[in-house]
Write a protein that holds these residues in place. Structure first.
Motif, mmCIF file in Angstrom:
data_model
loop_
_atom_site.group_PDB
_atom_site.id
_atom_site.type_symbol
_atom_site.label_atom_id
_atom_site.label_comp_id
_atom_site.label_asym_id
_atom_site.label_seq_id
_atom_site.Cartn_x
_atom_site.Cartn_y
_atom_site.Cartn_z
ATOM 1 N N GLY A 83 0.853 -1.186 0.000
ATOM 2 C CA GLY A 83 0.000 0.000 0.000
ATOM 3 C C GLY A 83 0.883 1.228 0.000
ATOM 4 O O GLY A 83 1.922 1.264 0.654
ATOM 5 N N MET A 84 0.522 2.230 -0.782
ATOM 6 C CA MET A 84 1.298 3.462 -0.834
ATOM 7 C C MET A 84 0.309 4.611 -0.822
ATOM 8 O O MET A 84 -0.343 4.884 -1.824
ATOM 9 N N ILE A 85 0.152 5.217 0.350
ATOM 10 C CA ILE A 85 -0.865 6.261 0.479
ATOM 11 C C ILE A 85 -0.182 7.617 0.550
ATOM 12 O O ILE A 85 0.570 7.899 1.480
ATOM 13 N N VAL A 86 -0.433 8.419 -0.476
ATOM 14 C CA VAL A 86 0.240 9.706 -0.590
ATOM 15 C C VAL A 86 -0.561 10.758 0.169
ATOM 16 O O VAL A 86 -1.789 10.785 0.108
ATOM 17 N N MET A 87 0.160 11.600 0.920
ATOM 18 C CA MET A 87 -0.515 12.649 1.685
ATOM 19 C C MET A 87 0.060 13.997 1.319
ATOM 20 O O MET A 87 1.263 14.134 1.119
ATOM 21 N N ASP A 88 -0.833 14.989 1.239
ATOM 22 C CA ASP A 88 -0.372 16.340 0.957
ATOM 23 C C ASP A 88 -0.586 17.199 2.187
ATOM 24 O O ASP A 88 -0.862 16.683 3.271
ATOM 25 N N THR A 89 -0.479 18.506 2.023
ATOM 26 C CA THR A 89 -0.529 19.399 3.179
ATOM 27 C C THR A 89 -1.893 19.422 3.862
ATOM 28 O O THR A 89 -2.027 19.990 4.935
ATOM 29 N N THR A 90 -2.915 18.790 3.258
ATOM 30 C CA THR A 90 -4.208 18.774 3.927
ATOM 31 C C THR A 90 -4.331 17.608 4.915
ATOM 32 O O THR A 90 -5.376 17.433 5.529
ATOM 33 N N SER A 91 -3.287 16.780 5.033
ATOM 34 C CA SER A 91 -3.345 15.681 6.002
ATOM 35 C C SER A 91 -2.562 16.044 7.256
ATOM 36 O O SER A 91 -1.451 16.564 7.165
ATOM 37 N N CYS A 92 -3.146 15.737 8.407
ATOM 38 C CA CYS A 92 -2.481 15.988 9.687
ATOM 39 C C CYS A 92 -1.792 14.705 10.129
ATOM 40 O O CYS A 92 -2.435 13.667 10.246
ATOM 41 N N MET A 93 -0.504 14.773 10.373
ATOM 42 C CA MET A 93 0.228 13.550 10.676
ATOM 43 C C MET A 93 -0.109 12.993 12.060
ATOM 44 O O MET A 93 -0.005 11.802 12.298
ATOM 45 N N VAL A 94 -0.514 13.858 12.979
ATOM 46 C CA VAL A 94 -0.921 13.366 14.296
ATOM 47 C C VAL A 94 -2.233 12.588 14.150
ATOM 48 O O VAL A 94 -2.421 11.523 14.734
ATOM 49 N N ASP A 95 -3.120 13.121 13.318
ATOM 50 C CA ASP A 95 -4.387 12.439 13.058
ATOM 51 C C ASP A 95 -4.147 11.098 12.362
ATOM 52 O O ASP A 95 -4.821 10.113 12.648
ATOM 53 N N VAL A 96 -3.179 11.064 11.434
ATOM 54 C CA VAL A 96 -2.860 9.811 10.738
ATOM 55 C C VAL A 96 -2.377 8.764 11.751
ATOM 56 O O VAL A 96 -2.813 7.612 11.733
ATOM 57 N N ALA A 97 -1.489 9.177 12.659
ATOM 58 C CA ALA A 97 -1.003 8.255 13.694
ATOM 59 C C ALA A 97 -2.175 7.778 14.555
ATOM 60 O O ALA A 97 -2.313 6.587 14.853
ATOM 61 N N ARG A 98 -3.050 8.705 14.927
ATOM 62 C CA ARG A 98 -4.216 8.344 15.744
ATOM 63 C C ARG A 98 -5.129 7.358 14.995
ATOM 64 O O ARG A 98 -5.618 6.394 15.557
ATOM 65 N N TYR A 99 -5.281 7.604 13.687
ATOM 66 C CA TYR A 99 -6.112 6.711 12.874
ATOM 67 C C TYR A 99 -5.570 5.275 12.911
ATOM 68 O O TYR A 99 -6.315 4.325 13.152
ATOM 69 N N PHE A 100 -4.273 5.114 12.665
ATOM 70 C CA PHE A 100 -3.708 3.762 12.618
ATOM 71 C C PHE A 100 -3.770 3.085 13.978
ATOM 72 O O PHE A 100 -4.058 1.891 14.078
ATOM 73 N N ILE A 101 -3.500 3.863 15.037
ATOM 74 C CA ILE A 101 -3.552 3.265 16.376
ATOM 75 C C ILE A 101 -4.993 2.851 16.696
ATOM 76 O O ILE A 101 -5.233 1.779 17.255
ATOM 77 N N SER A 102 -5.954 3.667 16.290
ATOM 78 C CA SER A 102 -7.334 3.289 16.593
ATOM 79 C C SER A 102 -7.748 2.063 15.772
ATOM 80 O O SER A 102 -8.461 1.182 16.251
#
Lengths: 152, 617
Positions: free
Chosen positions: B449-468
């Motif tokens: 999987g290769m998920i590209v993120m731009d400036t509209t993605s929050c990296m803290v939210d991404v970490a929270r998403y995966f942990i949840s």
């Protein structure tokens, strides 16, 4: 009352080994849309496994439900791409339109709302599924329209 | 279909169906892959069927629904062969024009071909589309060519040739040698050498052995295995027969997620066809080798992608992992030696034996051979499936094949390897992608999987998403994973809702280290990666959330304020109807206002507003 014949048509397709437990529960879930208590007791006897084991399996896996599901199963994808493209907000919108939280069924037994880890249609995120039909590139303003298609 | 009794019979049958087919005959190939199906490919194929019938083309033109064509962003895709004209974004309404202009008139419908988003240049043929240039399709090669429901189609393109070669001309040791020399590593996650795994299993004494195909593709954002199971199921079966012969197994299992109903259907159908045809069963083609395959369906548990949990699930138990060693190759399914490989690995096997180990080993990097399929999704123009030689750089994949970031926004990170992977920042864009290089920067190959993120993605939210995600999916057997994830999630929830404290960062690092060293299986051991990589590369974002109570990417809703721009508001009242708490009001036919005391910051007003009148800060 338990429909003995209906259950038997499922059970006779299997040889009755303990490893048949999950496929049998899948068949029951597919046909009944949930796992009725009395049926589970028969399955346990037939496969010669403890009822506790049947319940442990039935509650471990996400696809099984011990309560009846609605006529239409609505699944909102919360995979990574869907999350980034607003899947959570889509879920909240669907949830408030139906008036139920994810994991529940509407009082009229028409809709069950579930979330799913990933439907594998990530290129069209956010995605949701109603029964076997995919809805691609969903937006909140499309929710009402999609739900209408399934309302009686 | 006739029952094939011998090698000569198979050769003769293949010759017959090849003779019936004219390579110059007009073909219409409609993509019904994971990307095009939700966009209505079934309706497009139906429209072709009806239109061709109306124009008297049935019998003259072959219509097929095929597997994934790759460039999902521009679905529904339709390929015309032999001209190789690639049409994009085809709807049922476009079909009459395609039939009239191309199938009857022999011309190109210009408005349906690829157009470069920047230069405006068009490309009529598939080979001219930048997305396909630089790809090296081995596993995906047949997907846009064959009807996955037709065994004949698979035979015409040379299918089951490898099986024949292996059963009649090679010893099991020679097969294992070839796979080992090819350098093929498992495509499912850890990247263990496939040939070595097979050898280990062959060396374990035992009458009864098993091979398993892991089709429990649970990593969110990855759909290459789904595309192969749906688009080329016989390649997996052929790979498994070869593997079964090599290790001495007579029974195989394919474990598929139930979330992939079409994959379940296609594989079940393909196994039945192969059995009916005599390619599975007792004494295959009179070789003396017996082999059969059962389909086992998952029931919705991410952890079952872990090999020991998957085995437990086939045995009829809950999917709890077991400590290793013993490895499945020593003691696996029903306690017997078992080789378990994922879909893409199995699909590579026929081609490796057919083309030769050296040919395969010449592709890729020193320690990662061959090609890898990636699902390129997220903030990238050309979302879809790409297959490139190992060692291709992230920049080539994202910017050359992927066509860059939409809307002229800036690249921020690429997340690889699913929930166990990490977020790779801009400074590593020139990293040649292989197993080892990804690990060096804190991520993993995973299933691709290769998920590209731009400036509209929050990296803290991404970490929270995966942990949840992982918290939900942890089986709960071992404490570090179960409790570690719970605590990480609590902390990340605090940070993203403005309750973060300075000491949270070091506390998370401590929990991550413990989980990595003390968890039972890969899920828990690697669960910390999304947190560790974002802390390492995007620490400033964590600090902005904790110290300034701000989310720079405007994602974490409790930290945002929604207001209505009175200049832009047209008083259409769409937001008023959508607001679940009735926080929006105002005089009739005038700009509306959001009552900040009532607003729950759900953001739905922003999503429904057609006039960009909802401002977020």
């Amino acid at each position: 009352m338990m429909d003995v014949e209906r259950l038997e048509t499922i059970l006779t397709q299997y040889e009755g080994y303990p490893q048949d437990l999950i496929p049998i529960l899948q068949d029951i879930q597919d046909q009944y849309h949930y796992l009725p208590k009395d049926e589970l007791k028969v399955v346990a006897q037939r496969l010669n496994v403890p009822l506790t084991k049947v319940y442990s399996v039935a509650t471990f896996y996400k696809m099984f439900s011990l309560v009846p599901k609605g006529r239409h199963e609505l699944r909102v994808c919360l995979g990574t791409t869907c999350h980034l493209k607003g899947g959570q907000r889509l879920l909240e919108s669907v949830s408030s339109h139906l008036g139920i939280e994810p994991g529940y069924t509407t009082a009229d037994m028409q809709f069950s709302l579930e979330t799913v880890g990933c439907l594998g249609s990530c290129a069209q995120a956010p995605v949701m599924m109603v029964d076997d039909k995919y809805y691609a590139r969903m937006t909140i303003d499309k929710v009402t329209k999609v739900l209408k298609l399934y309302k009686e | 279909m006739p029952k094939i009794e011998s090698v000569d019979h198979l050769t003769e049958y293949r010759r017959q169906i090849r003779a019936q087919r004219d390579p110059k005959q007009q073909q219409v190939l409609v993509c019904s892959g994971p990307g095009c199906l939700p966009l209505g490919s079934t309706e497009v194929a139906q429209a072709f069927q009806e239109e061709m019938q109306a124009k008297g083309l049935q019998g003259k033109v072959i219509l097929k629904s095929t597997g994934c064509h790759g460039l999902c962003a521009h679905g529904v895709r339709v390929l015309l062969r032999p001209q190789e004209i690639a049409y994009e974004k085809v709807t049922p309404e476009d079909v009459p024009e395609v039939v009239e202009t191309s199938l009857i008139g022999g011309k190109v419908v210009e408005r349906l071909v690829y157009q470069d988003p920047v230069s405006g240049q068009t490309a009529v043929h598939k080979s001219e589309v930048p997305f396909y240039q630089g790809q090296k399709p081995l596993v995906l090669r047949k997907l846009d060519e064959i009807d996955p429901e037709s065994l004949d189609d698979y035979l015409v393109v040379g299918g089951y040739r490898t099986m024949r070669k292996v059963l009649f001309k090679m010893s099991p040791e020679e097969v294992i040698d070839a796979v080992e020399r090819s350098g093929l590593r498992g495509r499912g996650g850890a990247g263990f050498l496939t040939g070595r795994k097979w050898r280990l299993c062959r060396q374990v004494p035992g009458e009864m052995k098993f091979v398993i195909c892991n089709g429990d593709e649970g990593d969110p954002g990855a759909f290459m295995d789904r595309a192969v199971m749906e688009g080329d199921p016989h390649a997996i079966i052929e790979g498994m027969i070869v593997g079964g012969y090599a290790i001495g197994a007579h029974q195989g299992y394919i474990y598929v997620r139930h979330e992939y109903p079409l994959a379940v259907k296609r594989l079940t159908q393909a196994v039945a066809q192969a059995r009916e045809f005599g390619l599975l069963g007792n004494n295959i083609l009179r070789s003396g080798f017996d082999f059969d395959i059962k389909i086992s369906q998952g029931s919705g548990a991410f952890v079952c992608g872990e090999e020991t949990a998957l085995i437990a699930s086939i045995e009829g138990n809950i999917g709890e992992p077991m400590p290793r060693p013993p490895y499945p190759a020593q003691k696996g399914l029903f306690g017997m030696p078992t080789v378990i490989n994922n879909v893409e690995t199995w699909a590579n096997v026929p081609e490796i034996i057919n083309m030769g180990a050296e040919w395969f080993a010449a592709l890729g990097t020193e320690k990662s051979k061959g090609t890898k399929v990636f699902s390129l999704v997220g903030a990238v123009n050309h979302t879809g499936l790409v297959e490139v030689p190992m060692g291709t750089t992230l920049r080539q994949i994202i910017f050359e094949l992927g066509g860059g970031i939409p809307g002229g926004r800036e690249f921020k990170a690429v997340q690889t390897g699913g929930p166990s992977g990490g977020c790779i920042p801009k400074q590593f864009l020139d990293l040649p992608v292989d197993y080892d290089s990804l690990q060096e920067v804190g991520s993993i190959m995973g299933s691709g999987g290769m998920i590209v993120m731009d400036t509209t993605s929050c990296m803290v939210d991404v970490a929270r998403y995966f942990i949840s995600f992982l918290f939900e999916e942890s089986c709960g057997k071992c404490t570090p994973c179960r409790e570690g994830l719970r605590q990480l999630l609590n902390i990340l929830n605090d940070i993203t809702s403005g309750e973060g404290k300075e000491e949270h960062i070091s506390l998370m690092e401590e929990i991550c280290t413990t989980m990595a060293s003390a968890s039972l299986c890969g899920l828990g051991q690697s669960a910390a990666n999304p947190v560790l990589t974002t802390l390492k590369y995007f620490r400033a974002e964590y600090e902005a959330h904790i110290r300034d109570k701000k989310c720079p990417a405007l994602v974490c809703r409790p930290l945002l304020t929604y207001t209505i721009d009175p200049e832009a508001c047209t008083a259409c009242l769409a937001c008023v109807r959508e607001c679940p708490v009735g926080a929006i009001s105002g005089p009739k036919k005038e700009a509306q206002r959001i009552d900040q005391d009532i607003c729950i910051k759900c953001g739905r007003c922003h999503d429904v507003c057609q006039f960009e009148a909802i401002k977020v800060e």
